[in-house]
Write a protein that holds these residues in place. Structure first.
Motif, PDB file in Angstrom:
ATOM      1  N   GLN A  25      27.660  31.022  19.423  1.00 62.87           N
ATOM      2  CA  GLN A  25      28.310  30.187  20.443  1.00 62.87           C
ATOM      3  C   GLN A  25      29.054  30.984  21.513  1.00 62.87           C
ATOM      4  O   GLN A  25      29.261  30.483  22.611  1.00 62.87           O
ATOM      5  N   HIS A 112      26.704  31.037  10.360  1.00 64.14           N
ATOM      6  CA  HIS A 112      27.223  29.878  11.085  1.00 64.14           C
ATOM      7  C   HIS A 112      26.036  29.204  11.802  1.00 64.14           C
ATOM      8  O   HIS A 112      25.770  29.443  12.968  1.00 64.14           O
ATOM      9  N   PHE A 113      25.273  28.449  11.061  1.00 63.98           N
ATOM     10  CA  PHE A 113      24.136  27.627  11.514  1.00 63.98           C
ATOM     11  C   PHE A 113      22.859  28.381  11.888  1.00 63.98           C
ATOM     12  O   PHE A 113      21.777  27.881  11.630  1.00 63.98           O
ATOM     13  N   ASN A 156      28.860  28.086   6.977  1.00 63.06           N
ATOM     14  CA  ASN A 156      29.577  27.083   7.740  1.00 63.06           C
ATOM     15  C   ASN A 156      28.843  25.731   7.660  1.00 63.06           C
ATOM     16  O   ASN A 156      27.658  25.644   7.976  1.00 63.06           O
ATOM     17  N   GLU A 157      29.537  24.720   7.221  1.00 63.64           N
ATOM     18  CA  GLU A 157      29.076  23.331   7.244  1.00 63.64           C
ATOM     19  C   GLU A 157      27.622  23.128   6.827  1.00 63.64           C
ATOM     20  O   GLU A 157      26.785  22.658   7.611  1.00 63.64           O
ATOM     21  N   ASN A 213      32.599  20.766   6.557  1.00 60.76           N
ATOM     22  CA  ASN A 213      32.987  19.686   7.451  1.00 60.76           C
ATOM     23  C   ASN A 213      33.294  18.461   6.589  1.00 60.76           C
ATOM     24  O   ASN A 213      32.384  17.767   6.136  1.00 60.76           O
ATOM     25  N   TYR A 258      37.398  17.148  11.610  1.00 63.14           N
ATOM     26  CA  TYR A 258      37.152  16.487  12.894  1.00 63.14           C
ATOM     27  C   TYR A 258      37.045  14.970  12.781  1.00 63.14           C
ATOM     28  O   TYR A 258      37.251  14.275  13.765  1.00 63.14           O
ATOM     29  N   TRP A 288      34.019  11.060  19.846  1.00 66.78           N
ATOM     30  CA  TRP A 288      34.514  11.104  18.458  1.00 66.78           C
ATOM     31  C   TRP A 288      35.933  10.557  18.423  1.00 66.78           C
ATOM     32  O   TRP A 288      36.753  10.896  19.280  1.00 66.78           O
ATOM     33  N   GLU A 314      38.723  25.013  10.884  1.00 67.82           N
ATOM     34  CA  GLU A 314      38.434  24.451  12.208  1.00 67.82           C
ATOM     35  C   GLU A 314      39.120  23.100  12.352  1.00 67.82           C
ATOM     36  O   GLU A 314      39.184  22.326  11.398  1.00 67.82           O
ATOM     37  N   TRP A 352      39.794  25.232  16.654  1.00 72.00           N
ATOM     38  CA  TRP A 352      38.492  25.357  17.299  1.00 72.00           C
ATOM     39  C   TRP A 352      38.638  24.822  18.705  1.00 72.00           C
ATOM     40  O   TRP A 352      38.843  23.650  18.881  1.00 72.00           O
ATOM     41  N   GLU A 359      28.151  24.533  22.840  1.00 72.91           N
ATOM     42  CA  GLU A 359      28.333  23.492  21.833  1.00 72.91           C
ATOM     43  C   GLU A 359      26.969  22.939  21.383  1.00 72.91           C
ATOM     44  O   GLU A 359      26.638  21.779  21.572  1.00 72.91           O
ATOM     45  N   TRP A 360      26.148  23.795  20.834  1.00 74.05           N
ATOM     46  CA  TRP A 360      24.875  23.428  20.209  1.00 74.05           C
ATOM     47  C   TRP A 360      24.041  22.478  21.078  1.00 74.05           C
ATOM     48  O   TRP A 360      23.854  22.769  22.256  1.00 74.05           O
TER      49      TRP A 360
HETATM   50  C1  BGC Z   1      31.104  23.674  14.042  1.00 73.99           C
HETATM   51  C2  BGC Z   1      31.216  24.365  15.366  1.00 73.99           C
HETATM   52  C3  BGC Z   1      31.224  23.340  16.464  1.00 73.99           C
HETATM   53  C4  BGC Z   1      32.425  22.439  16.290  1.00 73.99           C
HETATM   54  C5  BGC Z   1      32.568  21.354  17.330  1.00 73.99           C
HETATM   55  C6  BGC Z   1      31.942  22.430  13.906  1.00 73.99           C
HETATM   56  O1  BGC Z   1      31.216  21.449  13.290  1.00 73.99           O
HETATM   57  O2  BGC Z   1      31.340  24.570  12.997  1.00 73.99           O
HETATM   58  O3  BGC Z   1      30.177  25.278  15.487  1.00 73.99           O
HETATM   59  O4  BGC Z   1      31.212  23.894  17.732  1.00 73.99           O
HETATM   60  O5  BGC Z   1      32.333  21.801  15.052  1.00 73.99           O
HETATM   61  O6  BGC Z   1      31.503  20.477  17.284  1.00 73.99           O
END
Ligand code: BGC
Length: 412
Positions: A25, A112-113, A156-157, A213, A258, A288, A314, A352, A359-360
Motif C-alpha cells: 500500500q 499483508h494480503f 493480516n486479516e 479484522n 473497523y 462504513w 489497526e 491506520w 486502498e486496494w
Molecule cells: C487492512 C488495510 C486496509 C484498511 C482500511 C484493513 O482491513 O488491513 O490494508 O487499508 O483495513 O480498509
C-alpha cells in the motif's frame, strides 16, 4: 459540539502508541512481482515509502509514536522461486534500524494480503504447498532480520483475504463463490500461522501474533434467540472464528477494529435470514458506520474468552476532510482506555494509517491518513488529527479538553 471524556483514563507506561501501514500500500515499485500488480487497481508508485522511509519515519517520530507497523513484501524479497533479493532484504534492515534509531518499535507483518506472482500462479493460498513456501520465506526473514525484530505479525486479516479473493472476487485471485477453495485457503492460512509461530518462537524470544479484522457483532434484541444465533454465525464465520483456530499459537491478539453490526433475525430467505439494524449515525467516506464505542465490549469479550493481551494493530477511518477522524480517535481511545480500567490487558494502539495510501480495490480514492498525501510531489501534509493524536500520546490519555481544542482549532 459538546464532548465528554473519562478523566480516569491513563494508558500504561510502556503502552505502544503508533501507526500502521503495509508494504504494497505504501512502498511503490511492487507491481512487477506482486499478484496485485496485474489487478485493475494497483499501487504503482504508492507513497514511495521504499525510498522515502526516513521521511515518513520522521513524521511518525514527530507524532510522538513509539511503534510502527509495516509489512515485508514477500514478492520483493523472493521475486522468483528460491531467488532472494539481497538488496531488498538489506533495505528492510535499514527500515528496521531507522525505526529503532527513532525510539520506535518495528511491528513487522509477514503477509499483508499480497503474494508473489509465482506463488499466485501455483494456486495461492488454496494450495497447501503455499504453506511450505511461506515457511521458507519466514525462515529467511527471521535468519536475516529476526535479531532486530521483537514483535511479529504473521498474517493480516485472513478472513478478509478469503472472502474478497474467493467469495466476492473483488481481490486477487478474483474467484467468485469458490467455496471449496475458500475452505482450503482457510485451513492453509491457519496452518501457515501455526507453523510460522512455532518457527519464530523456536529461534528467538519474540512476541508473535496475527492481525485480525474483528467486528463488534451484537444482537438487535439481547434476549432474542434468533438474533443471538445470527450474531453467533457472523462472529464464527469471520476472523473471530479464525482466532479460535489459532488461539494456542498466539502471544497477543492483533485487533483491527473497523466494524460494528447489530443483527436482527428475520424470516426471509431472500434476505439470508438477517437484517442489519445499525443506526449509521455517522458514516465514513466509504459508507462504513463509525462506532468507536464498540471496541469496548469487543475487547472485554476477547480478553475474557481468549485470555491474551490485545494489541490494536489497526483502527481508523476514511475521511478526506478530517471532519470525523478526531472524534473517532478520541472516542475509540476513551472506550479502549475504559477496558484497561476494567482489567483488560491492552498493549498498544496503532492508527491506520500514518498517511493516505493505496486502498486496494478503491485505489487511491479512500483517505485513511493522519497525513494527507500529495502524490505528485510525494509529500505528506498534516491533517488536524495529527495534532490531536500527538496531544493524546503526550498526555497518555484522551481527555475531553484535548478533543475540544482540536475541534475548535479546526473550526477556525
Ligand atoms: C487492512 C488495510 C486496509 C484498511 C482500511 C484493513 O482491513 O488491513 O490494508 O487499508 O483495513 O480498509
Amino acid at each position: 459540539m459538546t464532548v465528554s471524556g473519562n478523566s480516569m483514563i491513563r494508558f500504561p507506561d510502556h503502552f505502544f502508541w503508533g501507526t500502521a501501514t503495509s508494504a504494497y500500500q505504501v512502498e511503490g515499485g511492487n507491481d512487477e512481482w506482486s499478484d496485485w500488480g496485474d489487478w485493475p487497481a494497483h499501487a504503482g508508485k504508492g507513497c514511495n515509502f521504499w525510498n522515502k522511509y526516513e521521511y515518513y519515519l520522521d513524521l511518525a517520530a514527530q507524532l510522538g509514536t513509539n511503534a510502527f507497523r509495516f509489512s515485508i513484501e514477500w514478492a520483493r524479497v523472493e521475486p522468483e522461486r528460491d531467488r532472494w533479493n539481497r538488496e531488498a532484504l538489506e533495505r528492510y534492515r535499514l527500515i528496521i534500524r531507522a525505526c529503532h534509531a527513532r525510539g520506535i518499535e518495528p511491528v513487522v507483518t509477514l503477509s499483508h494480503f499480497t503474494l508473489p506472482k509465482w506463488v499466485a500462479k501455483t494456486g495461492g493460498w488454496s494450495n497447501p504447498e503455499t504453506v511450505s513456501r511461506f515457511i521458507i520465506y519466514v525462515a529467511k526473514i527471521q535468519k536475516t532480520l529476526g535479531a532486530e525484530i521483537r514483535y511479529w505479525i504473521t498474517l493480516n486479516e485472513p478472513s478478509v483475504l478469503i472472502s474478497h479473493g474467493y467469495l466476492t472476487g473483488v481481490w486477487p485471485p478474483g474467484k467468485k463463490l469458490a467455496v471449496l477453495e475458500a475452505i482450503a485457503a482457510r485451513s492453509n492460512l491457519v496452518e501457515a500461522h501455526r507453523r510460522a509461530y512455532r518457527l519464530i518462537k523456536l529461534n528467538q524470544k519474540a512476541k508473535v501474533g496475527a492481525a485480525l479484522n474483528i467486528a463488534y457483532h451484537e444482537p438487535h434484541r439481547k434476549d432474542h434467540l434468533g438474533d443471538r444465533l445470527v450474531t453467533w454465525v457472523f462472529q464464527s464465520a469471520g476472523d473471530y472464528g479464525f482466532l479460535g483456530a489459532i488461539r494456542n499459537s498466539l502471544d497477543f491478539i492483533g485487533l483491527n477494529y473497523y466494524f460494528h453490526n447489530r443483527l436482527k433475525f428475520i424470516w426471509n430467505p431472500l434476505h439470508r435470514f438477517f437484517q442489519d439494524t445499525n443506526e449509521n449515525k455517522l458514516i465514513s467516506d466509504l459508507g462504513w458506520e463509525i462506532h468507536p464505542e464498540g471496541i469496548k465490549p469487543l475487547v472485554l469479550e476477547l480478553a475474557r474468552r481468549f485470555k491474551k493481551p490485545i494489541f490494536v494493530t489497526e483502527n481508523g477511518v476514511a475521511d478526506t476532510r478530517d471532519s470525523m477522524r478526531p472524534k473517532e480517535i478520541h472516542d475509540t481511545l476513551t472506550s479502549l482506555g475504559e477496558t484497561i480500567i476494567e482489567g483488560a490487558s491492552v498493549i498498544g494502539y496503532l492508527h491506520w494509517s500514518l498517511m493516505d495510501n493505496f486502498e486496494w480495490a478503491c485505489g487511491f480514492d479512500a483517505h485513511f491518513g493522519l497525513y494527507a498525501m500529495d502524490y505528485t510531489q510525494m509529500v505528506a501534509i498534516p491533517r488536524q488529527s495529527t495534532e490531536l493524536y500527538r496531544a493524546i500520546i503526550k498526555n497518555n490519555s484522551p481527555s475531553a479538553s484535548i478533543l475540544q481544542s482540536a475541534l475548535s482549532a479546526s473550526s477556525h
